[in-house]
Scaffold this motif. Sequence first.
Motif, PDB file in Angstrom:
ATOM      1  N   HIS A 156      32.525  44.313  49.835  1.00  0.00           N
ATOM      2  CA  HIS A 156      31.623  45.022  48.934  1.00  0.00           C
ATOM      3  C   HIS A 156      31.992  44.732  47.486  1.00  0.00           C
ATOM      4  CE1 HIS A 156      29.411  48.470  47.140  1.00  0.00           C
ATOM      5  NE2 HIS A 156      28.609  48.268  48.161  1.00  0.00           N
ATOM      6  N   ALA A 157      30.991  44.697  46.626  1.00  0.00           N
ATOM      7  CA  ALA A 157      31.208  44.398  45.211  1.00  0.00           C
ATOM      8  C   ALA A 157      32.094  45.439  44.533  1.00  0.00           C
ATOM      9  CB  ALA A 157      29.868  44.303  44.486  1.00  0.00           C
ATOM     10  N   SER A 158      32.101  46.670  45.053  1.00  0.00           N
ATOM     11  CA  SER A 158      32.904  47.724  44.425  1.00  0.00           C
ATOM     12  C   SER A 158      34.407  47.420  44.504  1.00  0.00           C
ATOM     13  CB  SER A 158      32.614  49.074  45.085  1.00  0.00           C
ATOM     14  OG  SER A 158      32.934  49.053  46.466  1.00  0.00           O
ATOM     15  N   ILE A 159      34.819  46.595  45.454  1.00  0.00           N
ATOM     16  CA  ILE A 159      36.240  46.224  45.552  1.00  0.00           C
ATOM     17  C   ILE A 159      36.628  45.360  44.357  1.00  0.00           C
ATOM     18  CG2 ILE A 159      37.990  45.083  46.960  1.00  0.00           C
ATOM     19  CD1 ILE A 159      36.183  45.617  49.389  1.00  0.00           C
ATOM     20  N   ALA A 160      35.785  44.372  44.046  1.00  0.00           N
ATOM     21  CA  ALA A 160      36.044  43.530  42.881  1.00  0.00           C
ATOM     22  C   ALA A 160      35.982  44.347  41.594  1.00  0.00           C
ATOM     23  CB  ALA A 160      35.044  42.382  42.833  1.00  0.00           C
ATOM     24  N   ASP A 161      35.052  45.300  41.538  1.00  0.00           N
ATOM     25  CA  ASP A 161      34.968  46.180  40.357  1.00  0.00           C
ATOM     26  C   ASP A 161      36.294  46.903  40.138  1.00  0.00           C
ATOM     27  OD1 ASP A 161      32.336  45.441  40.080  1.00  0.00           O
ATOM     28  OD2 ASP A 161      31.528  47.231  41.037  1.00  0.00           O
ATOM     29  N   TYR A 162      36.869  47.404  41.220  1.00  0.00           N
ATOM     30  CA  TYR A 162      38.138  48.131  41.127  1.00  0.00           C
ATOM     31  C   TYR A 162      39.287  47.202  40.737  1.00  0.00           C
ATOM     32  CZ  TYR A 162      42.472  50.246  42.836  1.00  0.00           C
ATOM     33  OH  TYR A 162      43.759  50.702  42.947  1.00  0.00           O
ATOM     34  N   LEU A 163      39.383  46.060  41.407  1.00  0.00           N
ATOM     35  CA  LEU A 163      40.506  45.146  41.186  1.00  0.00           C
ATOM     36  C   LEU A 163      40.554  44.602  39.767  1.00  0.00           C
ATOM     37  CD1 LEU A 163      40.345  43.086  44.508  1.00  0.00           C
ATOM     38  CD2 LEU A 163      42.080  44.775  43.893  1.00  0.00           C
ATOM     39  N   THR A 164      39.397  44.480  39.117  1.00  0.00           N
ATOM     40  CA  THR A 164      39.340  43.861  37.790  1.00  0.00           C
ATOM     41  C   THR A 164      39.306  44.868  36.646  1.00  0.00           C
ATOM     42  OG1 THR A 164      36.913  43.704  37.967  1.00  0.00           O
ATOM     43  CG2 THR A 164      38.196  41.793  38.667  1.00  0.00           C
ATOM     44  N   ASP A 165      39.437  46.153  36.960  1.00  0.00           N
ATOM     45  CA  ASP A 165      39.393  47.195  35.935  1.00  0.00           C
ATOM     46  C   ASP A 165      40.821  47.714  35.691  1.00  0.00           C
ATOM     47  OD1 ASP A 165      39.055  49.553  34.417  1.00  0.00           O
ATOM     48  OD2 ASP A 165      37.036  49.834  35.231  1.00  0.00           O
ATOM     49  N   LYS A 166      41.366  47.364  34.536  1.00  0.00           N
ATOM     50  CA  LYS A 166      42.751  47.736  34.212  1.00  0.00           C
ATOM     51  C   LYS A 166      42.926  49.246  34.173  1.00  0.00           C
ATOM     52  CE  LYS A 166      46.997  46.972  32.811  1.00  0.00           C
ATOM     53  NZ  LYS A 166      48.010  46.459  33.750  1.00  0.00           N
ATOM     54  N   LYS A 167      41.921  49.963  33.702  1.00  0.00           N
ATOM     55  CA  LYS A 167      42.024  51.416  33.611  1.00  0.00           C
ATOM     56  C   LYS A 167      42.116  52.051  34.995  1.00  0.00           C
ATOM     57  CE  LYS A 167      39.575  51.903  29.205  1.00  0.00           C
ATOM     58  NZ  LYS A 167      38.387  52.467  28.514  1.00  0.00           N
ATOM     59  N   ARG A 168      41.418  51.463  35.966  1.00  0.00           N
ATOM     60  CA  ARG A 168      41.404  52.027  37.313  1.00  0.00           C
ATOM     61  C   ARG A 168      42.631  51.596  38.127  1.00  0.00           C
ATOM     62  NH1 ARG A 168      35.454  50.402  39.241  1.00  0.00           N
ATOM     63  NH2 ARG A 168      36.086  51.478  41.168  1.00  0.00           N
ATOM     64  N   CYS A 169      43.100  50.376  37.921  1.00  0.00           N
ATOM     65  CA  CYS A 169      44.261  49.879  38.667  1.00  0.00           C
ATOM     66  C   CYS A 169      45.585  50.280  38.024  1.00  0.00           C
ATOM     67  CB  CYS A 169      44.211  48.347  38.762  1.00  0.00           C
ATOM     68  SG  CYS A 169      42.996  47.710  39.914  1.00  0.00           S
ATOM     69  N   GLY A 170      45.562  50.528  36.710  1.00  0.00           N
ATOM     70  CA  GLY A 170      46.810  50.849  36.026  1.00  0.00           C
ATOM     71  C   GLY A 170      47.771  49.673  36.079  1.00  0.00           C
ATOM     72  N   ASP A 171      49.038  49.965  36.404  1.00  0.00           N
ATOM     73  CA  ASP A 171      50.044  48.909  36.445  1.00  0.00           C
ATOM     74  C   ASP A 171      50.281  48.388  37.859  1.00  0.00           C
ATOM     75  OD1 ASP A 171      51.198  51.136  37.532  1.00  0.00           O
ATOM     76  OD2 ASP A 171      53.013  51.117  36.276  1.00  0.00           O
ATOM     77  N   LYS A 172      49.319  48.628  38.759  1.00  0.00           N
ATOM     78  CA  LYS A 172      49.462  48.156  40.135  1.00  0.00           C
ATOM     79  C   LYS A 172      49.446  46.621  40.182  1.00  0.00           C
ATOM     80  CE  LYS A 172      49.268  52.292  42.038  1.00  0.00           C
ATOM     81  NZ  LYS A 172      49.067  53.103  40.816  1.00  0.00           N
ATOM     82  N   LEU A 173      50.182  46.062  41.138  1.00  0.00           N
ATOM     83  CA  LEU A 173      50.334  44.613  41.214  1.00  0.00           C
ATOM     84  C   LEU A 173      49.036  43.894  41.547  1.00  0.00           C
ATOM     85  CD1 LEU A 173      53.767  44.268  43.070  1.00  0.00           C
ATOM     86  CD2 LEU A 173      53.264  43.752  40.689  1.00  0.00           C
ATOM     87  N   TRP A 174      48.082  44.602  42.127  1.00  0.00           N
ATOM     88  CA  TRP A 174      46.835  43.939  42.522  1.00  0.00           C
ATOM     89  C   TRP A 174      45.784  43.897  41.410  1.00  0.00           C
ATOM     90  CZ3 TRP A 174      48.853  48.052  45.510  1.00  0.00           C
ATOM     91  CH2 TRP A 174      48.390  49.316  45.162  1.00  0.00           C
ATOM     92  N   PHE A 175      46.102  44.412  40.222  1.00  0.00           N
ATOM     93  CA  PHE A 175      45.151  44.260  39.128  1.00  0.00           C
ATOM     94  C   PHE A 175      44.879  42.770  38.911  1.00  0.00           C
ATOM     95  CE2 PHE A 175      44.709  43.213  34.560  1.00  0.00           C
ATOM     96  CZ  PHE A 175      43.396  43.643  34.418  1.00  0.00           C
ATOM     97  N   THR A 176      43.598  42.430  38.789  1.00  0.00           N
ATOM     98  CA  THR A 176      43.170  41.030  38.724  1.00  0.00           C
ATOM     99  C   THR A 176      42.499  40.759  37.386  1.00  0.00           C
ATOM    100  OG1 THR A 176      42.834  41.037  41.130  1.00  0.00           O
ATOM    101  CG2 THR A 176      41.785  39.263  39.880  1.00  0.00           C
ATOM    102  N   ASP A 177      43.203  40.042  36.525  1.00  0.00           N
ATOM    103  CA  ASP A 177      42.672  39.665  35.220  1.00  0.00           C
ATOM    104  C   ASP A 177      41.754  38.451  35.393  1.00  0.00           C
ATOM    105  OD1 ASP A 177      42.346  38.406  32.642  1.00  0.00           O
ATOM    106  OD2 ASP A 177      43.995  39.644  31.907  1.00  0.00           O
ATOM    107  N   ILE A 178      40.457  38.637  35.143  1.00  0.00           N
ATOM    108  CA  ILE A 178      39.475  37.585  35.411  1.00  0.00           C
ATOM    109  C   ILE A 178      39.789  36.319  34.629  1.00  0.00           C
ATOM    110  CG2 ILE A 178      37.048  36.945  35.116  1.00  0.00           C
ATOM    111  CD1 ILE A 178      36.284  39.781  35.810  1.00  0.00           C
ATOM    112  N   ALA A 179      40.162  36.455  33.358  1.00  0.00           N
ATOM    113  CA  ALA A 179      40.449  35.280  32.527  1.00  0.00           C
ATOM    114  C   ALA A 179      41.651  34.503  33.054  1.00  0.00           C
ATOM    115  CB  ALA A 179      40.683  35.704  31.080  1.00  0.00           C
ATOM    116  N   VAL A 180      42.685  35.224  33.481  1.00  0.00           N
ATOM    117  CA  VAL A 180      43.891  34.574  34.015  1.00  0.00           C
ATOM    118  C   VAL A 180      43.570  33.822  35.301  1.00  0.00           C
ATOM    119  CG1 VAL A 180      46.150  34.999  35.064  1.00  0.00           C
ATOM    120  CG2 VAL A 180      45.499  36.190  32.966  1.00  0.00           C
ATOM    121  N   HIS A 181      42.827  34.454  36.198  1.00  0.00           N
ATOM    122  CA  HIS A 181      42.558  33.825  37.495  1.00  0.00           C
ATOM    123  C   HIS A 181      41.502  32.729  37.399  1.00  0.00           C
ATOM    124  CE1 HIS A 181      45.244  36.165  39.997  1.00  0.00           C
ATOM    125  NE2 HIS A 181      44.965  37.201  39.222  1.00  0.00           N
TER     126      HIS A 181
END
Length: 533
Positions: free
Chosen positions: A361-386
């Motif tokens: 589901h698209a909401s998973i990508a929304d969560y993974l790419t939002d720094k505010k929602r993921c905080g400092d969790k290791l699975w935060f996904t920076d779109i520019a970096v990836h």
Amino acid sequence: MNVFYRKGCISGTRQEVIGHILDQLLSAESDQRILWMHGPAGSGKSTIATTIANHFIELHRSGAFIFFDRSRTEDSKPEKVIRTIAYQLGLHDPFMQAALVKTVHNAGDIDMLQPSAQLSKLLIESLHNAQAMYARKGPIIIVIDALDKCGTVQEQQTLLQLLSRDIVGLPSNYHFFITSRPEHDIVKHFSQQLHIKEMPLDITSESNQKDVQIFLEQSMSQIQKNRPYLPSGWPDNTTMQMLLNRAAGLFIWASTAVTFIDQHDGDPRCIILQLNKTESSLDSLYETVLQTIKIWGEPSSEISISWHKVLGLLVVAKAPLTDVMIDNMLSLKDAQCSQWFFHKLRSLLNWSPGHTVQLVHASIADYLTDKKRCGDKLWFTDIAVHNDNMTRACLHIMQTQLHFNMCNLETSHVFNKDVSDLSLRIDNNISAELSYSCQSWPDHLAHAMFGHKTCDLVVDFFSRYLLFWIEVMSLLGCPLAVFFAFWNLKHWSWVWPSRPQKSQMRRAMVLAMEEREGEGVGCEEAEKAEAVE
């Protein structure tokens, strides 16, 4: 567009919503030609759209079924929508097919027409001509699902204008069913339009809560049947009510939780206890799933870096990739192959070994790419970096696999279309990961952060592999994409802080083109490049 993974509503659910939709779409007197259903992420819009599309396919009243997916950027471009609708209408109606052939013959190159002209020629004019030959009785339904995922906000504007203004020119028995999130630009174009009926999908309604409950009861009953050690009547009413409360009306929460419980290696009763500790939100559910798989380790460890790259690839990929392609692109082997990761993460994926993998589901990508929602969790996904990671992965694949005369053609004096076995040659000589890399690296680069390693790779690519890449793009039927790639590269190069690297890259491009075109070509362009500096 592949509908393999798309599921309709399970038996006994969504009856009230589907009944209302069918009544509206089948109403012959209604001047509201578009029924627009909008709701939040995870509320079940796509499942309803699939059910409606299948219903009208069975009735032989389907005009077209189009759905958009962020992981399929090439199939989700707004400029393709009118042509795709026309094509599908032609498949369902031989008279429309004949009218389209005539229209295309008279209009010439359809791709060069403005969007409004495409709508006028391919749909309005062709449908009226088809109706003149044989008028199809009763409503014909065109379903467009997830309109908010069709291109970027800027790219959507023209399509939204056509749907909100010009679509009324179609014959009156052609009706649209469109789903989307209530994004600002879509609301702005669709609200207050006389020919558009708005239908909010209320996840707090009693009927929606009942539908989620039915889904949970049927799913948990199946889990109990597959596990003899679970007692009859499991789960009890208290547990079911807890799951229902946690879902808060969102089908994607219920679906993801059921898959997580079913596919986890542990006792389902223990997994439910974990879910009971989470807050009632998608973020909490996704966090629980990602924490439970325990694959991250130390942030700097090799395994954490590898799995983060895999997760980032799933988010930024321009088309679904197979596990084998991912392993080849990221150089993963043995214990670190992507299959192991996907088995751990299977409650969030659509995947089977050897096949393409996608987030459910698209909401998973929304969560993974939002720094505010993921905080400092290791699975935060920076779109520019990836995107930078994927650019370098694509460049690596091209540098290792590109060479002169990729398909071993006997002569260059024959058009591709005249090579009888070209498709077989492409399959035998151009790997799936090379095909993806050649077509997608410019898009990844355009959205990537600046990196000196990437900069050096791009310069080397243009110095040594440019012509081989252009050859593959021609073989794949994408020669025009080369020009768009140059545009993306030009845009990206403006952010380079190093003037010498700009000059070096642009001179590499010019020299490669001089080699291709012969003497006298490129000198003027080199002067222009220097002037820009």
